[in-house]
Scaffold this active site. Structure first.
Site, short mmCIF file in Angstrom:
data_model
loop_
_atom_site.label_atom_id
_atom_site.label_comp_id
_atom_site.label_asym_id
_atom_site.label_seq_id
_atom_site.Cartn_x
_atom_site.Cartn_y
_atom_site.Cartn_z
N GLY A 29 0.93 -1.07 -0.17
CA GLY A 29 -0.14 -0.14 0.07
C GLY A 29 1.03 1.34 0.06
O GLY A 29 2.04 0.96 0.55
N SER A 46 9.85 1.67 -2.78
CA SER A 46 9.36 0.31 -2.83
C SER A 46 10.02 -0.70 -1.80
O SER A 46 11.35 -0.47 -1.33
CB SER A 46 10.18 -0.09 -4.08
OG SER A 46 9.65 -1.32 -4.28
N GLY A 47 8.99 -1.48 -1.26
CA GLY A 47 9.53 -2.58 -0.38
C GLY A 47 10.15 -2.10 0.80
O GLY A 47 10.41 -3.21 1.72
N SER A 76 6.65 0.54 -6.53
CA SER A 76 6.39 0.03 -7.91
C SER A 76 5.02 0.58 -8.41
O SER A 76 4.89 0.21 -9.45
CB SER A 76 6.32 -1.49 -7.91
OG SER A 76 5.39 -1.85 -6.81
N HIS A 96 -2.98 4.02 -2.70
CA HIS A 96 -3.30 2.73 -3.32
C HIS A 96 -3.18 1.76 -2.22
O HIS A 96 -2.26 1.59 -1.19
CB HIS A 96 -2.41 2.28 -4.32
CG HIS A 96 -2.30 0.92 -4.67
ND1 HIS A 96 -3.68 0.24 -5.12
CD2 HIS A 96 -1.42 0.05 -4.97
CE1 HIS A 96 -3.47 -0.80 -5.43
NE2 HIS A 96 -2.19 -1.20 -5.38
N HIS A 98 -4.74 -2.58 -0.93
CA HIS A 98 -5.59 -3.68 -1.26
C HIS A 98 -6.55 -3.87 -0.10
O HIS A 98 -6.60 -5.17 0.29
CB HIS A 98 -4.66 -4.94 -1.48
CG HIS A 98 -3.74 -4.67 -2.54
ND1 HIS A 98 -2.34 -5.37 -2.72
CD2 HIS A 98 -3.73 -3.92 -3.54
CE1 HIS A 98 -1.74 -4.82 -3.84
NE2 HIS A 98 -2.29 -4.06 -4.36
N ASP A 121 -22.54 11.04 1.32
CA ASP A 121 -21.82 12.23 1.88
C ASP A 121 -20.52 12.11 1.12
O ASP A 121 -20.01 13.41 0.62
CB ASP A 121 -21.48 12.11 3.37
CG ASP A 121 -22.77 12.52 4.16
OD1 ASP A 121 -23.82 12.69 3.70
OD2 ASP A 121 -22.51 12.03 5.36
N HIS A 161 -7.84 -6.15 -8.59
CA HIS A 161 -6.57 -5.44 -7.78
C HIS A 161 -6.75 -4.96 -6.50
O HIS A 161 -6.43 -5.35 -5.63
CB HIS A 161 -6.06 -4.47 -8.99
CG HIS A 161 -4.70 -3.89 -8.54
ND1 HIS A 161 -4.04 -3.15 -9.50
CD2 HIS A 161 -3.93 -4.11 -7.35
CE1 HIS A 161 -2.95 -2.81 -8.46
NE2 HIS A 161 -3.13 -3.54 -7.52
N TYR A 215 -20.99 21.02 5.77
CA TYR A 215 -20.74 20.00 7.00
C TYR A 215 -19.17 20.51 7.61
O TYR A 215 -18.25 20.89 6.77
CB TYR A 215 -20.62 18.80 6.61
CG TYR A 215 -20.08 17.69 7.69
CD1 TYR A 215 -21.09 17.50 8.90
CD2 TYR A 215 -18.95 17.31 7.51
CE1 TYR A 215 -20.53 16.52 9.89
CE2 TYR A 215 -18.46 16.31 8.57
CZ TYR A 215 -19.18 16.29 9.64
OH TYR A 215 -18.95 15.19 10.76
ZN LIG Z 1 -1.51 -2.88 -5.99
#
Ligand SMILES: [Zn+2]
Length: 218
Positions: A29, A46-47, A76, A96, A98, A121, A161, A215
């Site tokens: 993520g 990355s990683g 990545s 991003h 999952h 909302d 994905h 709001y």
């Molecule tokens: Zn992904």
């Protein structure tokens, strides 16, 4: 502190939020933030595990996704983030994940219907499905932009994905990712015992307008 240094620091806290709200496992993520006024963004390396993220470990890329500053290779998913920043100048942050329930909808290629007032909302519509796309080139970015441009939802479920969200800031994109998982979970659970009741489009419009424009603290 320069705006890049501030964003590096902010991104550490925002990656902690992904853990806090249970949106990620291992290193799968990432959050990025556009550098205001420059054709650059800051993104997770990355990683690197979330516990080891520091402001210094974040990397700076140009809008082609090329590394500009940093000791690590960029995430990545950098090409997808870069494509969104190139094509959507109003976007200041991209996330991003999952996250489980939202990604379960993505696995079926089924949009999450707008059947909760909290969803009206925040999303103002169903959470849409984006196309199946392989990582590497611009295909994921193209799918995100094609789905979200002109859509109220700041979240897209990329088929098979996971979730991409956009926001005016990285914090807003993280909030959208948290809310996306929450409503995906609730609607999934509602489905177990029957069909959720629809909300009239005119009421979705009213809820969205009130939440987006009235709001909260102004
Ligand atoms: Zn992904």
């Amino acid at each position: 502190m320069s705006s890049v240094d501030q964003l590096r620091k902010d991104l550490v806290g925002l990656h902690d939020q992904l853990i806090r709200w249970g949106l990620v496992v291992w290193t799968a993520g990432n959050v990025s933030a556009r550098v205001p006024g420059e054709d650059l963004f800051v993104i997770k390396p990355s990683g690197v595990s979330y516990d080891e993220l520091t402001p210094e470990s974040m990397v700076v890329c140009d809008l082609d996704g090329q590394l500009v500053e940093g000791d690590f290779a960029p995430s990545s998913d950098t090409a997808a983030h870069a494509y969104v920043y190139r094509e959507m100048p109003e976007v200041g942050g991209v996330v991003h994940t999952h996250s489980t329930y939202a990604t379960a909808w993505a696995a079926r290629g089924e949009p999450v219907p707008c059947v909760l007032t909290a969803m009206a909302d925040e999303f103002g519509a169903e959470i849409p499905i984006g196309p199946f796309a392989l990582i590497g080139g611009d295909d994921i970015g193209k799918g995100i932009v094609a789905t979200l441009r002109g859509h109220r939802s700041p979240a897209v479920l990329m088929q098979n994905h996971g979730v991409f969200t956009i926001g005016k800031s990285a914090k807003a994109a993280v909030k959208a990712a948290v809310m996306c998982e929450d409503v995906a979970r609730t609607v999934h659970i509602a489905r177990q015992l029957g069909e959720p009741l629809p909300i009239a489009q005119s009421d979705i419009d009213k809820l969205y307008d009130r939440y987006q424009n009235v709001y909260g603290q102004r």
